[in-house]
Write an enzyme that holds these catalytic residues in place. Structure first.
Site, PDB file in Angstrom:
ATOM      1  N   CYS A   2       0.481  -1.624  -0.310  1.00 57.51           N
ATOM      2  CA  CYS A   2       0.355  -0.386  -0.227  1.00 57.51           C
ATOM      3  C   CYS A   2       1.349   1.017   0.002  1.00 57.51           C
ATOM      4  CB  CYS A   2      -0.841   0.190   0.995  1.00 57.51           C
ATOM      5  SG  CYS A   2      -1.678  -0.898   1.544  1.00 57.51           S
ATOM      6  N   ARG A  27       3.132   0.508  -5.479  1.00 60.93           N
ATOM      7  CA  ARG A  27       3.201  -0.257  -4.273  1.00 60.93           C
ATOM      8  C   ARG A  27       1.600  -1.160  -4.225  1.00 60.93           C
ATOM      9  NH1 ARG A  27       6.809   1.567  -0.568  1.00 60.93           N
ATOM     10  NH2 ARG A  27       5.761   0.858   1.115  1.00 60.93           N
ATOM     11  N   TRP A  73      -2.977  -2.190  -1.424  1.00 52.10           N
ATOM     12  CA  TRP A  73      -2.640  -3.915  -2.137  1.00 52.10           C
ATOM     13  C   TRP A  73      -3.042  -4.108  -0.738  1.00 52.10           C
ATOM     14  CZ3 TRP A  73      -0.169  -8.208   0.188  1.00 52.10           C
ATOM     15  CH2 TRP A  73       0.417  -8.884  -1.095  1.00 52.10           C
ATOM     16  N   ASN A 103      -0.412   0.953   5.857  1.00 51.29           N
ATOM     17  CA  ASN A 103       0.655   0.605   5.260  1.00 51.29           C
ATOM     18  C   ASN A 103       0.836  -0.108   6.253  1.00 51.29           C
ATOM     19  OD1 ASN A 103       2.547  -1.074   3.885  1.00 51.29           O
ATOM     20  ND2 ASN A 103       3.220   0.520   4.393  1.00 51.29           N
ATOM     21  N   GLY A 104       0.493  -1.752   6.127  1.00 53.60           N
ATOM     22  CA  GLY A 104       1.206  -2.708   6.891  1.00 53.60           C
ATOM     23  C   GLY A 104       0.169  -3.393   7.563  1.00 53.60           C
ATOM     24  N   GLU A 491      15.092 -16.308 -13.763  1.00 51.62           N
ATOM     25  CA  GLU A 491      14.299 -15.343 -13.765  1.00 51.62           C
ATOM     26  C   GLU A 491      13.868 -14.687 -14.560  1.00 51.62           C
ATOM     27  OE1 GLU A 491      14.375 -13.217 -12.317  1.00 51.62           O
ATOM     28  OE2 GLU A 491      14.393 -11.454 -13.045  1.00 51.62           O
ATOM     29  N   LYS A 495       9.725 -13.837 -14.571  1.00 52.43           N
ATOM     30  CA  LYS A 495       9.512 -12.641 -15.233  1.00 52.43           C
ATOM     31  C   LYS A 495       8.153 -12.909 -16.218  1.00 52.43           C
ATOM     32  CE  LYS A 495      10.745  -9.712 -13.407  1.00 52.43           C
ATOM     33  NZ  LYS A 495      11.764  -9.891 -13.008  1.00 52.43           N
ATOM     34  N   GLU A 498       5.654 -13.485 -13.902  1.00 55.06           N
ATOM     35  CA  GLU A 498       4.432 -12.431 -13.405  1.00 55.06           C
ATOM     36  C   GLU A 498       3.403 -11.290 -14.326  1.00 55.06           C
ATOM     37  OE1 GLU A 498       7.795 -10.340 -11.978  1.00 55.06           O
ATOM     38  OE2 GLU A 498       6.965  -9.714 -10.354  1.00 55.06           O
ATOM     39  N   HIS A 514      14.645 -36.016 -14.822  1.00 57.02           N
ATOM     40  CA  HIS A 514      14.576 -36.987 -13.975  1.00 57.02           C
ATOM     41  C   HIS A 514      12.886 -36.458 -13.359  1.00 57.02           C
ATOM     42  CE1 HIS A 514      18.696 -38.051 -12.545  1.00 57.02           C
ATOM     43  NE2 HIS A 514      18.648 -36.933 -12.807  1.00 57.02           N
ATOM     44  N   LYS A 613       4.955  -3.704  -6.176  1.00 55.49           N
ATOM     45  CA  LYS A 613       6.167  -3.206  -6.421  1.00 55.49           C
ATOM     46  C   LYS A 613       6.956  -3.816  -4.903  1.00 55.49           C
ATOM     47  CE  LYS A 613      10.713  -2.501  -8.311  1.00 55.49           C
ATOM     48  NZ  LYS A 613      10.341  -3.688  -8.937  1.00 55.49           N
TER      49      LYS A 613
HETATM   50  O1  M6R Z   1      13.160  -5.228  -3.180  1.00 58.85           O
HETATM   51  P1  M6R Z   1      13.483  -5.850  -3.200  1.00 58.85           P
HETATM   52  O2  M6R Z   1      14.257  -6.589  -3.669  1.00 58.85           O
HETATM   53  O3  M6R Z   1      13.750  -6.900  -2.433  1.00 58.85           O
HETATM   54  O4  M6R Z   1      12.019  -7.268  -4.023  1.00 58.85           O
HETATM   55  C1  M6R Z   1      11.930  -8.544  -3.371  1.00 58.85           C
HETATM   56  C2  M6R Z   1      11.439  -9.082  -4.883  1.00 58.85           C
HETATM   57  O5  M6R Z   1       9.590  -8.722  -4.046  1.00 58.85           O
HETATM   58  C3  M6R Z   1      11.214  -8.893  -5.604  1.00 58.85           C
HETATM   59  O6  M6R Z   1      12.213  -9.067  -6.957  1.00 58.85           O
HETATM   60  C4  M6R Z   1       9.343  -9.763  -7.340  1.00 58.85           C
HETATM   61  O7  M6R Z   1      10.484 -10.629  -7.595  1.00 58.85           O
HETATM   62  C5  M6R Z   1       9.916  -8.817  -8.867  1.00 58.85           C
HETATM   63  N1  M6R Z   1       8.526  -8.587  -8.896  1.00 58.85           N
HETATM   64  C6  M6R Z   1      10.504  -9.723  -9.531  1.00 58.85           C
HETATM   65  O8  M6R Z   1      10.140  -8.945 -10.151  1.00 58.85           O
END
Ligand code: M6R
Length: 618
Positions: A2, A27, A73, A103-104, A491, A495, A498, A514, A613
């Site tokens: 948030c 956020r 969020w 937020n939290g 990774e 991506k 996501e 395997h 984010k």
């Molecule tokens: O801010 P951070 O690097 O600690 O965040 C960690 C993950 O939340 C972040 O890398 C997330 O996996 C990304 N959205 C991936 O693209």
């Protein structure tokens, strides 16, 4: 997660609240809302995005000189207007309402809710936030000053949070509090502000105060006061330093790009160049790059423990290969959310390295603190946000200078983390006499060339775009890599899932036989990262196994890898051979693939569903 914004000014604050929310939308974007004081508290809420809220504010001509706002969020309660912030306590008829944005997470909200219900407060949402509003209202009955009532309230709350509060009867002020979640004040010529991060306030001011845990601040249009109400300590007024932020509002504009993710992919050459600036003009690598204590701490380092989440965790996995091979250092890489609940054995010779773009990821922060409690004396943070909690809490720090990363999918933060980790590896290797002058000079030369090499890697975009068309029709995908490129496959898969919502899994290519080979058929695209390294021969055999079973292969190869395209075997060659930097270069086409597949599928690239984010909750 948030985002919260607050403003008290000599002019209408609605534009600055909306601008702030737009900047904080990364956020969370499940709903948005605001309250301004104008003949009582006027509230607007929507399950749409901030743009929707803006339209509502325009049609209803809402304005006021003080206000608080929120982009959500969802944690407690589904995304709905009823659960959208701000939340009220009190009655409209008596003009006695309290409004709260938050937020939290409030961990003791269930017992708090029960207690407040017993006191006669009526809950209309499923959120933990509403308990804060009622708690403040309850405390205000005993303590008539809002700042003091908020102090008393946060002492009763458990969890990590940041809040902003308004009182209907005092339309000239807002009160904000920080306890474990980011919050800062902005001091301007026409008013004073508060927000979850600096980008929200850049249009209003450059002068910021980063609040500390337990800080509660009262803002009016002419001033502010801050007190600290840490549990167990007497409430006392505190002075906090005012910082002039270097961040410009242009750095967070979209410019000519269609999406922040696209902008951030293409910013990687300059992001990496900025991150490595101190090295690019040097003839040797120095531990001072990591802080004045680094030489002393590195001299005692016998092994490395890396803690991180998501993409940052993948960067740590790549670094493990480098640290073992180049620096001869044992290295463990742990998912922060798992590490913090295990009973690992601490070792005083282990340097804890936390990696995070935001520096606010709750699990990473908690894991770093837990590692310290267990007996690891030293920590190093590799992070993209100078004022973040991670940077403030670590003993040593290295800032990736990627600039603000706004797209939820991490791109330039990852490649700058990798560049930093290679630098760390070379530094540790040098201190351990594992690095000849020749190798040191070669690594510096490679790093100096990295921005250009990334520029070259970006040139494969038209070919990747062509692949994206057929890829976008698929429901699943496998990503394969070996050695240091296995985390790059992970990774790439992250991506893709996501932002395109295609289910993707990464495997170490040798693991295929395997189990996962059973998934391969003509409907399963298999992406392989195939650099010309010592594992290429073995990887080619793994690709044969896929090919023989009718799988369709999409291979990203080095300029000099001998892989010939054929039926069901598509190959894109990078323009150069990356050497040590190969994982960084092979990341670029995978980011482009995810981006273009998402475009084909019409998803919301910068704000993928269900995500945010900065993950500031557990
Ligand atoms: O801010 P951070 O690097 O600690 O965040 C960690 C993950 O939340 C972040 O890398 C997330 O996996 C990304 N959205 C991936 O693209």
């Amino acid at each position: 997660m948030c985002g919260i914004v607050g403003a008290v000014a000599i002019n209408n604050v609605v534009p600055i609240l909306l601008e702030g929310l737009q900047r904080l939308e990364y956020r969370g974007y499940d709903s948005a809302g605001l309250v301004v004081s104008h003949e009582g508290l006027q509230r607007l809420r929507t399950t749409g995005r901030v743009l929707e809220l803006q339209k509502l504010a325009e049609t209803q001509q809402v304005h006021g000189y003080a206000g608080i706002a929120h982009t959500r969020w969802a944690t407690h309660g589904a995304p709905s207007e009823r659960n959208a912030h701000p939340h009220f306590s009190g009655s409209k008829e008596q003009n006695s309402r309290i409004a709260v944005v938050h937020n939290g997470i409030i961990e003791n909200y269930e017992s708090m809710r029960e207690r407040l219900q017993n006191e006669g407060y009526w809950f209309v949402s499923d959120t933990d936030t509403e308990a804060i509003a009622h708690l403040v209202a309850s405390n205000l009955k005993k303590i008539p000053d809002l700042l003091e009532a908020v102090c008393a309230s946060i002492a009763e709350l458990r969890g990590a949070f940041a809040i902003a509060v308004m009182e209907e009867t005092r339309p000239d002020k807002i009160v904000v509090a920080r306890n474990g979640a980011p919050l800062l004040l902005g001091l301007g010529a026409s008013g004073n502000y508060a927000a979850s991060d600096v980008s929200a306030l850049l249009k209003a001011t450059k002068n910021m105060i980063y609040l500390e845990d337990g800080d509660v601040a009262e803002l009016t249009n002419i001033g502010y006061r801050i007190v600290n109400c840490q549990q167990g300590e007497a409430v006392h007024q505190v002075e906090r330093t005012v910082h002039e932020t270097q961040l410009s509002s242009e750095a967070i504009e979209l410019g000519p790009y269609a999406h922040y993710m696209q902008k951030e992919i293409f910013e990687q050459p300059s992001a990496v160049a900025n991150t490595l600036e101190m090295v690019l003009n040097a003839q040797s690598i120095s531990p001072n790059l990591f802080g004045s204590e680094a030489e002393n701490i590195f001299a005692q380092t016998r092994s490395i423990l890396i803690l991180a989440c998501g993409t940052s965790y993948h960067a740590g996995l790549v670094a493990r290969y480098w640290l073992e091979t180049v620096a001869g250092l044992p290295c463990n890489v742990e998912i922060a959310s798992e590490y913090r609940y295990r009973d690992p054995i601490a070792d005083a010779g282990t340097l804890v390295v936390s990696i995070s773009q935001s520096g606010e990821t709750a699990d990473t922060l908690a894991a770093m603190n837990y590692a310290k409690q267990l007996g690891h004396p030293y920590s190093l943070a590799i992070c993209n946000v100078a004022e973040s909690a991670l940077i403030r809490q670590a003993d040593l720090r290295f800032l990736t200078r990627a600039g603000p990363e706004i797209g939820v999918a991490s791109t330039k933060a990852f490649t700058t983390q990798l560049a930093s980790l290679l630098l760390l590896t070379a530094t540790l290797a040098k201190m351990r006499q594992k690095l000849s002058t020749e190798t040191e000079l070669r690594i510096i030369a490679d790093l100096r060339h990295l921005p250009v090499a990334i520029q070259h890697a970006l040139q494969v975009e038209p070919q990747v775009k062509a692949w994206a068309k057929s890829f976008a029709q698929k429901r699943h995908a496998l990503f394969l890599g070996r050695g240091v490129h296995y985390p790059i496959a992970m990774e790439g898969a992250l991506k893709l899932k996501e932002i395109s919502y295609i289910h993707a899994e990464a495997y170490a290519a040798g693991e295929l036989k395997h189990g996962p080979l059973a998934l391969v058929d003509s409907e399963m695209p298999v992406v392989a990262i195939a650099p010309n390294d010592q594992l290429l021969g073995k990887l080619k055999s793994n690709l044969q196994e896929v090919h023989a079973r009718g799988g369709e292969l999409y291979v990203f190869a080095d300029a000099d890898a001998q892989i010939t395209p054929g039926e069901n075997l598509h190959v894109i060659r990078l323009l150069e051979h990356g050497g040590l930097l190969s994982p960084i270069l092979h990341t670029i086409p995978l980011q482009l693939l995810a981006y273009h597949v998402a475009l084909e599928r019409g998803t919301d690239v910068d704000k993928p569903r269900n995500l945010a984010k900065a993950v500031t909750v557990e």
